[in-house]
Design a protein around this motif. Structure first.
Motif, short mmCIF file in Angstrom:
data_model
loop_
_atom_site.label_atom_id
_atom_site.label_comp_id
_atom_site.label_asym_id
_atom_site.label_seq_id
_atom_site.Cartn_x
_atom_site.Cartn_y
_atom_site.Cartn_z
N TYR A 187 -5.44 1.82 2.27
CA TYR A 187 -4.78 1.99 3.56
C TYR A 187 -4.22 3.41 3.69
N SER A 188 -3.58 3.89 2.64
CA SER A 188 -3.01 5.24 2.66
C SER A 188 -4.08 6.30 2.79
N ILE A 189 -5.18 6.11 2.09
CA ILE A 189 -6.30 7.06 2.20
C ILE A 189 -6.85 7.05 3.61
N ILE A 201 6.71 -1.95 10.91
CA ILE A 201 6.55 -2.41 9.54
C ILE A 201 5.62 -3.62 9.50
N GLU A 202 5.85 -4.58 10.40
CA GLU A 202 5.02 -5.79 10.44
C GLU A 202 3.56 -5.45 10.71
N SER A 203 3.30 -4.56 11.65
CA SER A 203 1.91 -4.21 11.95
C SER A 203 1.30 -3.41 10.81
N GLY A 204 2.12 -2.68 10.06
CA GLY A 204 1.62 -1.97 8.88
C GLY A 204 1.13 -2.94 7.82
N ILE A 235 -2.65 -3.53 6.30
CA ILE A 235 -2.95 -3.49 4.87
C ILE A 235 -3.75 -4.72 4.46
N LYS A 236 -3.45 -5.87 5.05
CA LYS A 236 -4.16 -7.10 4.71
C LYS A 236 -5.66 -6.98 4.95
N ARG A 237 -6.06 -6.15 5.92
CA ARG A 237 -7.49 -5.98 6.19
C ARG A 237 -8.20 -5.33 5.01
N PHE A 238 -7.46 -4.58 4.18
CA PHE A 238 -8.05 -3.88 3.05
C PHE A 238 -8.02 -4.70 1.77
#
Length: 80
Positions: free
Chosen positions: A40-42, A7-10, A14-17
């Motif tokens: 991120y999901s795409i 979860i943390e790495s997810g 996401i922060k990169r996007f």
């Protein structure tokens, strides 16, 4: 505890996007977060499809990297 690391790495991915902002306007910040989650999901969906097409199976380490995806989005749309 092992699932927490995923979860943390997810969230870190996401922060990169996310677009950088200093705005204190909640609506704008929420939009940026929701849009980053969508991107991120795409990215993950495209990576899954590419991996299955090329190898016939899905591994957790991506073939299509986030950097490649963000570069392509920026090149095609000018956003980023």
């Amino acid at each position: 505890y092992g699932y927490r690391w995923e979860i943390e790495s997810g969230y870190k991915s996401i922060k990169r996007f996310m677009a950088a902002t200093t705005s204190k306007h909640f609506g704008l910040r929420f939009f940026y977060f929701a849009f980053a989650c969508l991107l991120y999901s795409i990215w993950r969906a495209v990576d899954l499809l590419v991996q299955v097409q090329l190898t016939g199976e899905y591994e957790h380490s991506p073939i299509v990297t986030a950097d490649n995806t963000l570069t392509l989005v920026k090149k095609e749309t000018g956003i980023g």
